[in-house]
Design a protein around this motif. Structure first.
Motif: not given
Length: 339
Positions: A6-10, A237-241, A245-248, A299-302
């Motif tokens: 359902t995710i339309d991303e490469t 969690y993702v910390t891009p710098g 910090i982004y929690f999922y 976000a879509t990779e997570v």
């Protein structure tokens, strides 16, 4: 094998989960020459010629087998090809040497071991974890096997390898099934030998169903993510710098508080415990598929990581797989152009 999602991303250089099983029309393990271990299994890119690296996590001729396949480009409707049935071939080196995982995967611990005191890292980094306390194999995992931590001194010590000294960006993810929820119950951490003296980073669960992480100075907490005892959840969690910090949880964003970074090469990486075992901050429940990346997943990779596990976990032997990777089988393995 077509990708249906359902995710339309490469996705670039993505390791996807392929599930082979007797519930798939037209598939049978009797088609394999090496039925006992699937050694004649091969995968190829859309040109049907370029081999793809793969790792068999589980081979079950009476049910569902799980195979991780490294795909250079993965997008909606894109196909890869599976081959089998060629005699005189043996398992490829990629099935054991870690090359199924990209260099951004600093560690992938499937935690499927049923015995012994070591937990193997599937990547080329080979950051083997060592059993601490009384961790035991879980009755089932979110992906395959898992380890159970009793909340009182159980942990896996993954040491201080240089490849786990990761300045920003960074991503940490895992599947968890809490038996009970406590504040600061550790999923994965990097700290000063669980002494409480100093910390680099960690991801914990709280008893209100939220995630919480420590950045070396301040606790950063997600919103209530609905985590409860007795259920499997994918947490990350993702910390891009970028100062946040982004929690999922289960592929959904659940908060992005401010974040500063502190990483100490002398600190050990642990699964299931931080501070000091037995002080009330150990995870109580099962943990599966712990990953550490040296990049910020999108976000879509997570979300796709969650979907890979969810499609496996929600499947039953009488249902077709409706997400992730499913098959249209060419059955031309004897004509595969490589050994």
């Amino acid at each position: 094998i077509s990708y249906i999602a359902t995710i339309d991303e490469t996705f670039s250089d993505f390791t996807a989960l392929v599930m082979l099983g007797t519930n798939i029309p037209g598939f049978s393990y009797t088609q394999f020459v090496s039925r006992v271990d699937g050694a004649d299994l091969r995968f190829a890119s859309p040109d049907k010629l370029t081999p793809l690296n793969y790792q068999i996590e589980k081979w079950d001729t009476n049910g569902t087998s799980l195979v991780w396949v490294r795909i250079p480009t993965l997008s909606q409707g894109r196909s890869i090809y599976g081959y089998w049935g060629k005699s005189g071939v043996s398992a490829l080196p990629c099935t054991t040497n870690g090359t199924t995982w990209s260099s951004s995967h600093r560690s992938v611990w499937h935690l499927k071991e049923n015995s012994g005191t070591e937990y193997y890292d599937s990547t080329t980094n080979r950051n083997t974890g060592t059993k601490g306390g009384g961790t035991t194999p879980a009755s089932g995992g979110a992906i395959n096997g898992a380890q159970t931590f009793d909340g009182s001194g159980d942990y896996v010590d993954c040491g201080t390898p240089a490849n786990l000294d990761i300045p920003l960006p960074r991503t940490v993810s895992a599947w968890i099934k809490p038996s009970s929820l406590i504040n600061y119950g550790c999923v994965a951490a990097k700290d000063s030998q669980r002494s409480g003296a100093s910390y680099s980073y960690m991801m914990c669960c709280n008893n209100d169903g939220s995630l919480i992480a420590y950045d070396g100075a301040t606790w950063r907490q997600s919103a209530n993510a609905g985590i409860s005892a007795g259920n499997w959840y994918h947490v990350a969690y993702v910390t891009p710098g970028d100062g946040y910090i982004y929690f999922y949880v289960n592929g959904n964003p659940v908060g992005s508080p401010a974040w500063t970074h502190n990483d100490n090469p002398a600190h050990n990486v642990y699964v299931g415990s931080w501070y000091s075992p037995g002080t009330g901050y150990d995870f109580n429940g099962s943990i599966d598929d712990v990953r550490v990346y040296n990049r910020a997943l999108s976000a879509t990779e997570v979300s796709q990581l969650y979907n890979l596990g969810a499609s496996k976990y929600n499947a039953t032997p009488t249902q077709p797989f409706t997400s992730g990777l499913v098959g249209h089988w060419t059955f031309d393995g004897k004509d595969s152009p490589w050994t």
